[in-house]
Scaffold this motif. Structure first.
Motif, mmCIF file in Angstrom:
data_model
loop_
_atom_site.group_PDB
_atom_site.id
_atom_site.type_symbol
_atom_site.label_atom_id
_atom_site.label_comp_id
_atom_site.label_asym_id
_atom_site.label_seq_id
_atom_site.Cartn_x
_atom_site.Cartn_y
_atom_site.Cartn_z
ATOM 1 N N GLY A 15 -57.413 65.163 -76.609
ATOM 2 C CA GLY A 15 -58.122 63.790 -76.902
ATOM 3 C C GLY A 15 -59.253 63.328 -76.026
ATOM 4 N N VAL A 16 -59.598 61.993 -76.058
ATOM 5 C CA VAL A 16 -60.763 61.663 -75.487
ATOM 6 C C VAL A 16 -60.147 60.463 -74.412
ATOM 7 N N GLY A 17 -60.421 60.576 -73.453
ATOM 8 C CA GLY A 17 -60.011 59.633 -72.197
ATOM 9 C C GLY A 17 -60.646 58.252 -72.439
ATOM 10 N N PHE A 18 -59.950 57.146 -72.320
ATOM 11 C CA PHE A 18 -60.507 55.744 -72.211
ATOM 12 C C PHE A 18 -59.981 55.005 -71.221
ATOM 13 N N GLY A 19 -60.191 53.558 -71.168
ATOM 14 C CA GLY A 19 -59.713 52.799 -70.125
ATOM 15 C C GLY A 19 -59.733 53.555 -68.814
ATOM 16 N N SER A 20 -58.652 53.021 -67.983
ATOM 17 C CA SER A 20 -58.379 53.618 -66.569
ATOM 18 C C SER A 20 -58.612 55.408 -66.921
ATOM 19 N N SER A 21 -59.015 55.749 -65.701
ATOM 20 C CA SER A 21 -59.229 57.140 -65.505
ATOM 21 C C SER A 21 -58.108 57.938 -64.616
ATOM 22 N N ILE A 22 -57.229 57.067 -64.071
ATOM 23 C CA ILE A 22 -56.166 57.622 -63.421
ATOM 24 C C ILE A 22 -55.322 58.736 -64.109
ATOM 25 N N ILE A 23 -54.457 59.562 -63.519
ATOM 26 C CA ILE A 23 -53.499 60.268 -64.224
ATOM 27 C C ILE A 23 -52.320 59.402 -64.120
ATOM 28 N N THR A 24 -51.627 59.469 -65.227
ATOM 29 C CA THR A 24 -50.232 58.996 -65.212
ATOM 30 C C THR A 24 -49.077 59.802 -65.977
ATOM 31 N N THR A 25 -47.890 59.286 -65.449
ATOM 32 C CA THR A 25 -46.563 60.030 -66.063
ATOM 33 C C THR A 25 -45.623 58.761 -66.530
ATOM 34 N N GLY A 26 -44.919 58.929 -67.733
ATOM 35 C CA GLY A 26 -44.101 58.198 -68.095
ATOM 36 C C GLY A 26 -43.215 58.528 -69.243
ATOM 37 N N GLN A 27 -42.094 57.696 -69.653
ATOM 38 C CA GLN A 27 -41.671 57.898 -70.840
ATOM 39 C C GLN A 27 -42.472 57.724 -72.142
ATOM 40 N N LEU A 28 -42.315 58.684 -72.667
ATOM 41 C CA LEU A 28 -43.162 58.764 -74.287
ATOM 42 C C LEU A 28 -42.595 58.028 -75.303
ATOM 43 N N ILE A 29 -43.055 56.927 -75.897
ATOM 44 C CA ILE A 29 -42.453 55.951 -76.746
ATOM 45 C C ILE A 29 -43.426 56.090 -78.145
ATOM 46 N N ASP A 130 -56.181 65.514 -66.913
ATOM 47 C CA ASP A 130 -57.526 66.134 -67.253
ATOM 48 C C ASP A 130 -57.419 67.596 -67.385
ATOM 49 N N THR A 131 -56.380 68.192 -67.081
ATOM 50 C CA THR A 131 -56.087 69.647 -67.450
ATOM 51 C C THR A 131 -54.797 69.698 -68.002
ATOM 52 N N HIS A 132 -54.482 70.764 -68.597
ATOM 53 C CA HIS A 132 -53.477 71.238 -69.162
ATOM 54 C C HIS A 132 -52.756 72.809 -68.824
ATOM 55 N N ASP A 133 -52.927 73.086 -67.379
ATOM 56 C CA ASP A 133 -52.513 74.461 -67.128
ATOM 57 C C ASP A 133 -50.907 74.393 -66.779
ATOM 58 N N GLU A 134 -50.630 75.567 -66.470
ATOM 59 C CA GLU A 134 -49.145 75.425 -66.224
ATOM 60 C C GLU A 134 -48.458 74.706 -65.035
ATOM 61 N N HIS A 135 -49.542 74.603 -64.105
ATOM 62 C CA HIS A 135 -49.269 73.710 -62.838
ATOM 63 C C HIS A 135 -49.054 72.466 -63.485
ATOM 64 N N ALA A 136 -49.782 71.700 -64.143
ATOM 65 C CA ALA A 136 -49.694 70.596 -64.538
ATOM 66 C C ALA A 136 -48.176 70.184 -65.584
ATOM 67 N N ILE A 137 -47.842 71.432 -66.236
ATOM 68 C CA ILE A 137 -46.777 71.134 -66.993
ATOM 69 C C ILE A 137 -45.336 71.054 -66.035
ATOM 70 N N ASP A 138 -45.523 72.006 -65.058
ATOM 71 C CA ASP A 138 -44.634 72.061 -63.927
ATOM 72 C C ASP A 138 -44.115 70.905 -63.191
ATOM 73 N N GLN A 139 -45.455 70.253 -62.974
ATOM 74 C CA GLN A 139 -45.195 68.729 -62.205
ATOM 75 C C GLN A 139 -44.467 67.878 -63.226
ATOM 76 N N ILE A 140 -44.836 67.907 -64.529
ATOM 77 C CA ILE A 140 -44.372 66.934 -65.349
ATOM 78 C C ILE A 140 -42.621 67.238 -65.593
ATOM 79 N N LYS A 141 -42.226 68.519 -65.546
ATOM 80 C CA LYS A 141 -41.110 68.838 -65.620
ATOM 81 C C LYS A 141 -40.354 68.439 -64.497
ATOM 82 N N ALA A 142 -40.982 68.374 -63.259
ATOM 83 C CA ALA A 142 -40.288 68.279 -62.028
ATOM 84 C C ALA A 142 -40.087 66.802 -61.720
ATOM 85 N N LEU A 143 -40.820 65.933 -62.340
ATOM 86 C CA LEU A 143 -40.888 64.531 -61.853
ATOM 87 C C LEU A 143 -39.654 63.820 -62.400
#
Length: 361
Positions: A15-29, A130-143
């Motif tokens: 998609g296209v980013g808007f609002g704040s440019s920070i990276i974020t993780t949370g429960q998707l609702i 900003d990216t969607h490589d395997e490292h990013a996915i591993d980060q989400i799973k570990a959090l």
């Protein structure tokens, strides 16, 4: 700026980013709210959540700052199909608004495909990155998402919402301003206390009734509040809303289960069991009460969801305790549920003016 919504199972939605440019993780609702986006984003229930709105377009009428449900937003991120920069009467645009709150957003996402994926696989963690490589996915799973959501949103200091009527202590589990508005409309003299307030601290305020509010997270995360309910429920009329309802159920040996299809919608039909009356009310919960345990408890079911038959309200057979899982204060949504506050005040009055008080209930 191109950004990605990455789910913990590795699914990626560009998609296209808007609002704040920070990276974020949370429960998707997945939220089916059609109105009141301001209330949804500032609702304390949104603590730790990334809200994905299924409405096709957001922001065409600007933002109304009078619709806040808390001073600061606890929302971690916003996902939408598209947004408009149109404003009315000088109102700020949706994108500028969430940027001012420090919330990252991603638009032009295939919301239909995202909703279908969550419906099939259940709620899960997600990140806006900003990216969607395997490292990013591993980060989400570990959090590991924090379990102290109620602690984060509950008031740190007790404060009054003064008026001239009956005194109600509100235990803040993630209190929305609209609950206080409804109490003010009814002249209630309210005092708001921390979720961890002891029974002694609450009793020292000499309440006529107690409300355990709605709030984020799982009811199993705050066992101390369950202990408080066990002490107070035989002494005062009590109303439980949302998370407060679930805690009261646990305090009375009921079991809580997660809904197959969580309820996050501003206008979902609920039937009153006794009368058959249908109300359209706001829902914002992922858990409900296991109906198999109601029969062995001292509660009866008062309200059920028309769509899936799940429990939406219970009432104690012998004590002045009433609970709803839906949000009677609306914000957003229709005002069909306002009657819950009137019934609770009637319940308090019936105890106050009865010889012997609650002991003779």
């Amino acid at each position: 700026m191109k950004r990605y919504l990455i789910l913990e199972d590795g699914t990626v939605f560009p998609g296209v980013g808007f609002g704040s440019s920070i990276i974020t993780t949370g429960q998707l609702i997945i939220s089916n709210n059609r109105t009141g986006i301001e209330q949804s984003v500032t609702d304390p229930d949104a603590e730790g959540q990334i809200l994905a709105f299924t409405i096709p377009s957001i922001g065409s009428s600007g933002i109304n700052r009078d619709f806040y449900e808390s001073i600061n937003s606890q929302c971690k991120g916003v996902v939408i199909g598209s947004s408009s920069h149109t404003t009315i009467d000088g109102s700020v645009s949706f994108g500028d608004w969430i940027a001012s709150l420090g919330i990252p957003g991603i638009k032009n996402v295939d919301i239909r495909a995202l909703s279908k994926h969550i419906a099939e696989h259940g709620e899960m963690k997600a990140s806006i990155m900003d990216t969607h490589d395997e490292h990013a996915i591993d980060q989400i799973k570990a959090l590991v998402l924090p379990p102290d959501l109620v602690k984060r949103v509950s008031t740190k200091q007790s404060y009054p919402n003064p008026n001239m009527g009956i005194k109600i202590v509100v235990v803040d589990l993630g209190l929305k301003y609209s609950i206080l508005r409804q109490l003010s409309y009814r002249d209630c003299n309210s005092v708001i206390v921390n979720y961890n307030a002891t029974p002694e601290e609450i009793e020292n305020l000499h309440p006529d009734g107690i409300i355990f509010s709605n709030g984020p997270g799982s009811p199993s995360d705050i066992p101390q509040t369950i202990k408080t309910i066990k002490v107070l429920q035989k002494r005062y009329p009590i109303l439980g809303i949302g998370l407060g309802n679930l805690l009261i159920a646990l305090a009375n040996d009921c079991k809580i289960i997660k809904l197959d299809q969580p309820h996050h919608e501003s206008s979902l039909a609920v039937k009153e069991v006794a009368s058959g009356k249908i109300d359209f009310v706001n829902h914002n919960h992922s858990y409900t009460i296991d109906e198999k345990y109601i029969g062995s408890s001292d509660f009866i079911v008062t309200n059920i969801c028309v769509a899936d038959g799940s429990i939406e309200g219970i009432r104690h057979e012998y004590l002045p305790i009433m609970c709803v899982l839906f949000e009677p204060e609306a914000a957003p949504g229709p005002n069909d549920g306002y009657y819950v506050f009137d019934e609770f005040i009637d319940l308090i009055d019936s105890v106050k003016f009865q010889d012997g008080g609650i002991d003779q209930w």
